[in-house]
Design a protein around this motif. Structure first.
Motif, PDB file in Angstrom:
ATOM      1  N   CYS A  27      16.683  30.923 -25.570  1.00 41.31           N
ATOM      2  CA  CYS A  27      17.905  31.749 -25.232  1.00 41.31           C
ATOM      3  C   CYS A  27      18.363  31.960 -23.946  1.00 41.31           C
ATOM      4  O   CYS A  27      17.348  32.406 -23.267  1.00 41.31           O
ATOM      5  N   CYS A  28      19.136  31.465 -23.674  1.00 43.09           N
ATOM      6  CA  CYS A  28      20.404  30.573 -23.956  1.00 43.09           C
ATOM      7  C   CYS A  28      20.000  29.110 -23.676  1.00 43.09           C
ATOM      8  O   CYS A  28      19.637  28.711 -22.429  1.00 43.09           O
ATOM      9  N   ALA A  29      19.999  28.353 -24.597  1.00 41.31           N
ATOM     10  CA  ALA A  29      19.505  26.899 -24.725  1.00 41.31           C
ATOM     11  C   ALA A  29      20.431  25.949 -23.784  1.00 41.31           C
ATOM     12  O   ALA A  29      20.116  24.878 -23.327  1.00 41.31           O
ATOM     13  N   VAL A  48      19.547  29.069 -29.301  1.00 44.78           N
ATOM     14  CA  VAL A  48      20.725  29.873 -29.482  1.00 44.78           C
ATOM     15  C   VAL A  48      21.663  29.779 -28.267  1.00 44.78           C
ATOM     16  O   VAL A  48      20.866  29.787 -26.970  1.00 44.78           O
ATOM     17  N   ASP A  49      22.819  29.790 -28.474  1.00 45.78           N
ATOM     18  CA  ASP A  49      23.890  29.671 -27.311  1.00 45.78           C
ATOM     19  C   ASP A  49      25.222  29.887 -27.686  1.00 45.78           C
ATOM     20  O   ASP A  49      25.706  29.521 -28.875  1.00 45.78           O
ATOM     21  N   PRO A  50      26.114  30.639 -27.112  1.00 47.26           N
ATOM     22  CA  PRO A  50      27.289  30.702 -27.538  1.00 47.26           C
ATOM     23  C   PRO A  50      28.305  29.286 -27.649  1.00 47.26           C
ATOM     24  O   PRO A  50      29.176  29.049 -28.314  1.00 47.26           O
ATOM     25  N   SER A 118      25.156  35.207 -28.904  1.00 49.30           N
ATOM     26  CA  SER A 118      25.128  35.597 -27.439  1.00 49.30           C
ATOM     27  C   SER A 118      24.283  36.904 -27.456  1.00 49.30           C
ATOM     28  O   SER A 118      24.454  37.668 -28.203  1.00 49.30           O
ATOM     29  N   LEU A 119      23.796  36.970 -26.364  1.00 50.81           N
ATOM     30  CA  LEU A 119      23.261  38.470 -25.768  1.00 50.81           C
ATOM     31  C   LEU A 119      24.544  39.432 -25.541  1.00 50.81           C
ATOM     32  O   LEU A 119      25.619  38.767 -25.056  1.00 50.81           O
ATOM     33  N   PRO A 120      24.364  40.489 -25.721  1.00 48.36           N
ATOM     34  CA  PRO A 120      23.157  41.355 -25.951  1.00 48.36           C
ATOM     35  C   PRO A 120      23.032  41.455 -27.708  1.00 48.36           C
ATOM     36  O   PRO A 120      22.032  42.376 -28.064  1.00 48.36           O
ATOM     37  N   CYS A 134      13.979  32.347 -21.753  1.00 48.04           N
ATOM     38  CA  CYS A 134      15.212  32.635 -21.195  1.00 48.04           C
ATOM     39  C   CYS A 134      15.384  31.918 -19.657  1.00 48.04           C
ATOM     40  O   CYS A 134      14.949  32.418 -19.012  1.00 48.04           O
ATOM     41  N   SER A 135      16.196  30.877 -19.517  1.00 48.34           N
ATOM     42  CA  SER A 135      16.289  30.111 -18.498  1.00 48.34           C
ATOM     43  C   SER A 135      17.755  30.153 -17.904  1.00 48.34           C
ATOM     44  O   SER A 135      18.575  29.602 -18.689  1.00 48.34           O
ATOM     45  N   HIS A 136      17.892  30.422 -16.725  1.00 45.37           N
ATOM     46  CA  HIS A 136      19.048  30.811 -16.125  1.00 45.37           C
ATOM     47  C   HIS A 136      20.284  31.359 -16.886  1.00 45.37           C
ATOM     48  O   HIS A 136      21.320  30.616 -16.869  1.00 45.37           O
TER      49      HIS A 136
HETATM   50  C1  SAM Z   1      23.247  27.882 -16.736  1.00 44.06           C
HETATM   51  S1  SAM Z   1      23.081  27.510 -18.489  1.00 44.06           S
HETATM   52  C2  SAM Z   1      21.221  27.468 -18.758  1.00 44.06           C
HETATM   53  C3  SAM Z   1      20.663  26.379 -20.215  1.00 44.06           C
HETATM   54  C4  SAM Z   1      19.347  25.964 -20.087  1.00 44.06           C
HETATM   55  N1  SAM Z   1      18.709  27.284 -20.546  1.00 44.06           N
HETATM   56  C5  SAM Z   1      18.824  25.549 -18.999  1.00 44.06           C
HETATM   57  O1  SAM Z   1      17.954  26.044 -18.409  1.00 44.06           O
HETATM   58  O2  SAM Z   1      19.275  24.394 -18.804  1.00 44.06           O
HETATM   59  C6  SAM Z   1      23.415  29.021 -18.894  1.00 44.06           C
HETATM   60  C7  SAM Z   1      23.726  29.089 -20.587  1.00 44.06           C
HETATM   61  O3  SAM Z   1      23.899  30.337 -20.952  1.00 44.06           O
HETATM   62  C8  SAM Z   1      24.919  30.561 -22.026  1.00 44.06           C
HETATM   63  N2  SAM Z   1      25.456  31.759 -22.098  1.00 44.06           N
HETATM   64  C9  SAM Z   1      26.489  32.504 -21.603  1.00 44.06           C
HETATM   65  N3  SAM Z   1      26.791  33.686 -21.764  1.00 44.06           N
HETATM   66  C10 SAM Z   1      25.675  33.965 -22.783  1.00 44.06           C
HETATM   67  C11 SAM Z   1      25.190  34.960 -23.482  1.00 44.06           C
HETATM   68  N4  SAM Z   1      26.026  36.210 -23.415  1.00 44.06           N
HETATM   69  N5  SAM Z   1      24.017  35.039 -24.404  1.00 44.06           N
HETATM   70  C12 SAM Z   1      23.511  34.004 -24.478  1.00 44.06           C
HETATM   71  N6  SAM Z   1      23.950  32.913 -23.898  1.00 44.06           N
HETATM   72  C13 SAM Z   1      24.957  32.854 -22.930  1.00 44.06           C
HETATM   73  C14 SAM Z   1      25.941  29.560 -21.571  1.00 44.06           C
HETATM   74  O4  SAM Z   1      26.683  28.917 -22.674  1.00 44.06           O
HETATM   75  C15 SAM Z   1      25.025  28.403 -20.942  1.00 44.06           C
HETATM   76  O5  SAM Z   1      24.714  27.574 -21.826  1.00 44.06           O
END
Ligand code: SAM
Length: 215
Positions: A27-29, A48-50, A118-120, A134-136
């Motif tokens: 999360c967020c993939a 999971v990801d929006p 989406s979080l939260p 949870c990466s980035h």
């Molecule tokens: C920089 S990418 C990181 C993707 C992956 N984890 C990686 O390391 O390559 C950030 C991701 O967060 C997702 N994102 C944005 N808002 C979010 C939220 N509220 N909840 C979960 N994911 C979200 C975006 O759609 C995007 O795919």
């Protein structure tokens, strides 16, 4: 926000993974290949990801566009990045292109592994996953999401995990500025032990630590 595609080996290093437990949530993939590659290793992995709400063609386009966009951010903040882990920009691009291809292939053959959310507020029951990664997202995008969102998101990641959450990195995107309220947030997480642990990965200079939440 970019929908980036990190690979399994990047996740392994960012989260200092040795072996994976039975079930893992990414999360967020985004366009990462972690889930596809973890499933191949016998793990019950879910992403999971929006962005998974997007129509297929738009998701492909969004994932493909993230590579040049990421390179643009790195160029703009060249002095804030180090290349010892990747070796070269070419190797980084190679890993990301392979990961994007892998993700796009997997999402088309096993869409049930890619859950829009989406979080939260995540669409999973309490304690559904042994480990949540949870990466980035958290801290990275502290210019977009505020302190309250971060606190609610940390609580939600803990809620869907059975025992552990790992978050990387702990600095903001671009120049890698720290997030001043991080220590206060940890103090507000009742019943959760937090540890900031060094990892064998660094790309943003000095960002070689993950947050481990255990409960
Ligand atoms: C920089 S990418 C990181 C993707 C992956 N984890 C990686 O390391 O390559 C950030 C991701 O967060 C997702 N994102 C944005 N808002 C979010 C939220 N509220 N909840 C979960 N994911 C979200 C975006 O759609 C995007 O795919």
């Amino acid at each position: 926000m970019l929908v980036t595609s990190r690979s399994y080996v990047e996740y392994e290093a960012m989260f200092d993974l040795t072996e994976l437990p039975d079930s893992v949530l990414d999360c967020c993939a985004g366009g990462a290949s972690f889930t596809a590659e973890a499933v191949e290793r016998g793990v019950d992995a879910i992403a999971v990801d929006p962005a998974y709400e997007l129509p297929a063609a738009e998701l492909v386009d969004t994932v493909r566009r993230s590579l040049p966009a990421t390179a643009g951010i790195v160029d703009e903040h060249a002095g804030s990045f180090v290349w010892n882990w990747y070796g070269s920009p070419e190797r980084k691009d190679e890993l990301r292109i392979e990961a994007a291809d892998r993700f796009l292939q997997d999402v088309s053959i096993a869409p049930e592994r890619y859950v829009p959310g989406s979080l939260p507020k995540l669409p999973f029951e309490d304690g559904r996953f042994d480990l949540v990664l949870c990466s980035h997202l958290l801290f990275t995008w502290a210019d977009k999401y505020d302190r309250d969102w971060h606190l609610a998101s940390l609580r939600e990641l803990v809620r869907v995990s059975r025992s552990e959450v790992r978050i990387f990195p702990l600095v903001q995107q671009g120049a890698g500025d720290p997030v001043d309220y991080l220590p206060d947030l940890l103090a507000e997480l009742a019943g959760v032990t937090s540890e900031i642990r060094k990892v064998p990965y660094e790309f943003q200079a000095g960002a070689d630590e993950m947050l481990v939440l255990s409960h």
